[in-house]
Design a protein around this motif. Structure first.
Motif, PDB file in Angstrom:
ATOM      1  N   ARG A 196     105.309 123.737  42.082  1.00 46.72           N
ATOM      2  CA  ARG A 196     105.468 122.308  41.801  1.00 46.72           C
ATOM      3  C   ARG A 196     105.983 121.516  42.943  1.00 46.72           C
ATOM      4  NH1 ARG A 196     108.845 122.255  36.384  1.00 46.72           N
ATOM      5  NH2 ARG A 196     108.778 120.157  36.750  1.00 46.72           N
ATOM      6  N   GLY A 197     105.585 121.803  44.073  1.00 45.07           N
ATOM      7  CA  GLY A 197     105.849 120.887  45.444  1.00 45.07           C
ATOM      8  C   GLY A 197     104.794 119.746  45.484  1.00 45.07           C
ATOM      9  N   ASP A 198     105.474 118.656  46.403  1.00 44.04           N
ATOM     10  CA  ASP A 198     104.488 117.554  46.757  1.00 44.04           C
ATOM     11  C   ASP A 198     105.019 117.156  47.971  1.00 44.04           C
ATOM     12  OD1 ASP A 198     106.755 116.069  46.169  1.00 44.04           O
ATOM     13  OD2 ASP A 198     106.300 115.666  44.169  1.00 44.04           O
ATOM     14  N   GLU A 199     104.707 115.939  48.452  1.00 44.29           N
ATOM     15  CA  GLU A 199     104.909 115.685  49.721  1.00 44.29           C
ATOM     16  C   GLU A 199     106.489 115.115  49.960  1.00 44.29           C
ATOM     17  OE1 GLU A 199     103.528 112.257  47.347  1.00 44.29           O
ATOM     18  OE2 GLU A 199     102.423 114.232  47.875  1.00 44.29           O
ATOM     19  N   SER A 200     107.067 114.688  48.785  1.00 44.70           N
ATOM     20  CA  SER A 200     108.420 114.305  49.103  1.00 44.70           C
ATOM     21  C   SER A 200     109.376 115.546  48.665  1.00 44.70           C
ATOM     22  CB  SER A 200     108.590 113.249  47.921  1.00 44.70           C
ATOM     23  OG  SER A 200     108.544 113.643  46.544  1.00 44.70           O
ATOM     24  N   GLY A 201     108.830 116.687  47.932  1.00 45.64           N
ATOM     25  CA  GLY A 201     109.853 117.307  47.620  1.00 45.64           C
ATOM     26  C   GLY A 201     109.425 118.716  46.744  1.00 45.64           C
ATOM     27  N   PHE A 202     110.136 119.219  45.920  1.00 46.19           N
ATOM     28  CA  PHE A 202     109.785 120.117  44.700  1.00 46.19           C
ATOM     29  C   PHE A 202     110.457 119.871  43.566  1.00 46.19           C
ATOM     30  CE2 PHE A 202     112.899 121.902  47.620  1.00 46.19           C
ATOM     31  CZ  PHE A 202     113.962 122.559  46.489  1.00 46.19           C
ATOM     32  N   SER A 203     109.815 120.257  42.489  1.00 44.67           N
ATOM     33  CA  SER A 203     110.378 120.616  41.162  1.00 44.67           C
ATOM     34  C   SER A 203     110.506 121.914  40.569  1.00 44.67           C
ATOM     35  CB  SER A 203     109.659 119.612  40.347  1.00 44.67           C
ATOM     36  OG  SER A 203     109.502 118.191  40.762  1.00 44.67           O
ATOM     37  N   PHE A 204     111.544 121.919  39.591  1.00 44.19           N
ATOM     38  CA  PHE A 204     111.565 123.270  38.750  1.00 44.19           C
ATOM     39  C   PHE A 204     112.194 122.858  37.552  1.00 44.19           C
ATOM     40  CE2 PHE A 204     115.084 122.906  41.854  1.00 44.19           C
ATOM     41  CZ  PHE A 204     116.134 123.536  41.103  1.00 44.19           C
ATOM     42  N   ALA A 205     112.199 123.861  36.552  1.00 47.83           N
ATOM     43  CA  ALA A 205     112.724 123.688  35.290  1.00 47.83           C
ATOM     44  C   ALA A 205     113.507 125.088  35.008  1.00 47.83           C
ATOM     45  CB  ALA A 205     111.475 123.509  34.095  1.00 47.83           C
ATOM     46  N   LEU A 206     114.588 124.919  34.389  1.00 50.10           N
ATOM     47  CA  LEU A 206     115.701 125.709  34.194  1.00 50.10           C
ATOM     48  C   LEU A 206     115.985 126.133  32.606  1.00 50.10           C
ATOM     49  CD1 LEU A 206     118.290 125.149  36.948  1.00 50.10           C
ATOM     50  CD2 LEU A 206     116.542 127.129  37.016  1.00 50.10           C
ATOM     51  N   LYS A 207     116.230 127.072  32.248  1.00 47.30           N
ATOM     52  CA  LYS A 207     116.434 127.321  30.650  1.00 47.30           C
ATOM     53  C   LYS A 207     117.968 126.701  30.590  1.00 47.30           C
ATOM     54  CE  LYS A 207     113.109 130.499  29.307  1.00 47.30           C
ATOM     55  NZ  LYS A 207     112.343 129.782  28.618  1.00 47.30           N
ATOM     56  N   LYS A 208     118.148 125.907  29.500  1.00 50.79           N
ATOM     57  CA  LYS A 208     119.498 125.340  29.017  1.00 50.79           C
ATOM     58  C   LYS A 208     120.583 126.479  28.562  1.00 50.79           C
ATOM     59  CE  LYS A 208     118.913 121.567  26.924  1.00 50.79           C
ATOM     60  NZ  LYS A 208     118.834 120.634  25.740  1.00 50.79           N
ATOM     61  N   GLN A 209     119.886 127.419  27.811  1.00 43.08           N
ATOM     62  CA  GLN A 209     120.992 128.390  27.239  1.00 43.08           C
ATOM     63  C   GLN A 209     121.440 129.249  28.417  1.00 43.08           C
ATOM     64  OE1 GLN A 209     121.622 127.266  24.070  1.00 43.08           O
ATOM     65  NE2 GLN A 209     122.249 129.324  24.022  1.00 43.08           N
ATOM     66  N   ALA A 210     120.465 129.538  29.454  1.00 45.63           N
ATOM     67  CA  ALA A 210     121.060 130.524  30.316  1.00 45.63           C
ATOM     68  C   ALA A 210     122.134 129.691  31.088  1.00 45.63           C
ATOM     69  CB  ALA A 210     120.044 130.927  31.268  1.00 45.63           C
ATOM     70  N   ALA A 211     121.763 128.515  31.459  1.00 42.58           N
ATOM     71  CA  ALA A 211     122.721 127.621  32.301  1.00 42.58           C
ATOM     72  C   ALA A 211     124.101 127.394  31.480  1.00 42.58           C
ATOM     73  CB  ALA A 211     122.260 126.355  32.323  1.00 42.58           C
ATOM     74  N   PHE A 212     124.278 127.592  30.149  1.00 42.13           N
ATOM     75  CA  PHE A 212     125.480 127.574  29.476  1.00 42.13           C
ATOM     76  C   PHE A 212     126.225 128.765  29.957  1.00 42.13           C
ATOM     77  CE2 PHE A 212     123.473 124.798  26.156  1.00 42.13           C
ATOM     78  CZ  PHE A 212     124.227 123.877  26.035  1.00 42.13           C
ATOM     79  N   LYS A 213     125.625 129.782  30.115  1.00 44.67           N
ATOM     80  CA  LYS A 213     126.586 130.965  30.870  1.00 44.67           C
ATOM     81  C   LYS A 213     126.707 130.983  32.325  1.00 44.67           C
ATOM     82  CE  LYS A 213     125.181 133.282  26.756  1.00 44.67           C
ATOM     83  NZ  LYS A 213     124.270 134.379  25.923  1.00 44.67           N
ATOM     84  N   GLY A 214     126.066 129.858  32.947  1.00 43.99           N
ATOM     85  CA  GLY A 214     126.075 129.885  34.494  1.00 43.99           C
ATOM     86  C   GLY A 214     124.893 130.799  35.032  1.00 43.99           C
ATOM     87  N   VAL A 215     124.249 131.124  34.690  1.00 38.70           N
ATOM     88  CA  VAL A 215     122.911 131.931  34.929  1.00 38.70           C
ATOM     89  C   VAL A 215     121.762 131.103  35.269  1.00 38.70           C
ATOM     90  CG1 VAL A 215     121.348 133.855  34.572  1.00 38.70           C
ATOM     91  CG2 VAL A 215     123.815 133.822  33.664  1.00 38.70           C
ATOM     92  N   VAL A 216     121.147 131.148  36.494  1.00 36.68           N
ATOM     93  CA  VAL A 216     119.763 130.266  36.800  1.00 36.68           C
ATOM     94  C   VAL A 216     118.773 131.437  36.102  1.00 36.68           C
ATOM     95  CG1 VAL A 216     118.230 129.828  38.608  1.00 36.68           C
ATOM     96  CG2 VAL A 216     120.742 129.553  38.924  1.00 36.68           C
ATOM     97  N   ASN A 217     117.849 130.598  35.441  1.00 31.02           N
ATOM     98  CA  ASN A 217     116.899 131.449  34.712  1.00 31.02           C
ATOM     99  C   ASN A 217     115.729 130.106  34.607  1.00 31.02           C
ATOM    100  OD1 ASN A 217     114.944 132.836  33.330  1.00 31.02           O
ATOM    101  ND2 ASN A 217     116.021 133.254  31.551  1.00 31.02           N
ATOM    102  N   PHE A 218     114.889 130.463  35.561  1.00 31.47           N
ATOM    103  CA  PHE A 218     113.495 129.722  35.564  1.00 31.47           C
ATOM    104  C   PHE A 218     112.749 129.384  34.299  1.00 31.47           C
ATOM    105  CE2 PHE A 218     114.834 130.530  39.860  1.00 31.47           C
ATOM    106  CZ  PHE A 218     114.778 129.042  40.478  1.00 31.47           C
ATOM    107  N   SER A 219     112.475 128.393  33.994  1.00 33.10           N
ATOM    108  CA  SER A 219     111.702 128.325  32.728  1.00 33.10           C
ATOM    109  C   SER A 219     110.057 128.191  33.123  1.00 33.10           C
ATOM    110  CB  SER A 219     111.848 126.943  31.926  1.00 33.10           C
ATOM    111  OG  SER A 219     111.180 126.837  30.706  1.00 33.10           O
ATOM    112  N   VAL A 220     109.488 129.161  32.670  1.00 35.16           N
ATOM    113  CA  VAL A 220     107.880 129.172  33.045  1.00 35.16           C
ATOM    114  C   VAL A 220     107.131 129.264  31.502  1.00 35.16           C
ATOM    115  CG1 VAL A 220     108.349 130.424  35.151  1.00 35.16           C
ATOM    116  CG2 VAL A 220     108.199 131.812  33.044  1.00 35.16           C
ATOM    117  N   GLY A 221     106.166 128.759  31.365  1.00 39.05           N
ATOM    118  CA  GLY A 221     105.491 128.903  30.250  1.00 39.05           C
ATOM    119  C   GLY A 221     105.838 127.600  29.300  1.00 39.05           C
TER     120      GLY A 221
END
Length: 139
Positions: free
Chosen positions: A72-97
């Motif tokens: 999800r990159g473009d000419e200005s930068g990039f984007s990504f999505a993370l799972k909220k539940q994992a973030a509650f535990k301090g864990v990075v989990n990319f959201s795919v699908g």
């Protein structure tokens, strides 16, 4: 090298959620974020991705991060999505699908300096045999 980037973070807050807890989840990943509350969501901004980068290194998910950034990159930068539940535990989990029913943490990073590729290399360096390799260390 001086890195200049800006991350905008948008997270839906459902009626069943406590806004402060959703903010805490985001702060677990991006501790320097500053929030504004809007109807049904919080919007945060930060200029530091250092803690996020450290988590990518600790969890040994640099290749996954690089893949998500380029999807999800473009000419200005990039984007990504993370799972909220994992973030509650301090864990990075990319959201795919499909997005989670509570919604994902949507992040858009605008890179001002240096190039986007150099910034990605700084946050999530390429790996060889599973170990990070800085661009200047490659053969």
């Amino acid at each position: 090298m001086i890195y200049s980037a800006h991350a905008r973070i948008v997270v839906p807050v459902r009626d069943t959620e406590v806004t402060d807890r959703v903010e805490d989840a985001v702060r677990n990943i991006f501790p320097n974020v500053e929030f504004e509350r809007e109807a049904g969501r919080i919007v945060g901004e930060t200029h530091s991705l250092e803690q996020f980068s450290e988590k990518l290194h600790e969890q040994a998910i640099l290749d996954t991060a690089r893949r998500e950034f380029t999807k999800r990159g473009d000419e200005s930068g990039f984007s990504f999505a993370l799972k909220k539940q994992a973030a509650f535990k301090g864990v990075v989990n990319f959201s795919v699908g499909n997005p989670d029913e509570l919604g994902d943490i949507e992040v858009h990073v605008t890179v001002e300096n240096p190039s986007i590729d150099e910034f990605v290399d700084h946050v999530a360096p390429p790996t060889e045999d599973g170990k990070p390799v800085r661009p200047d260390e490659r053969e």
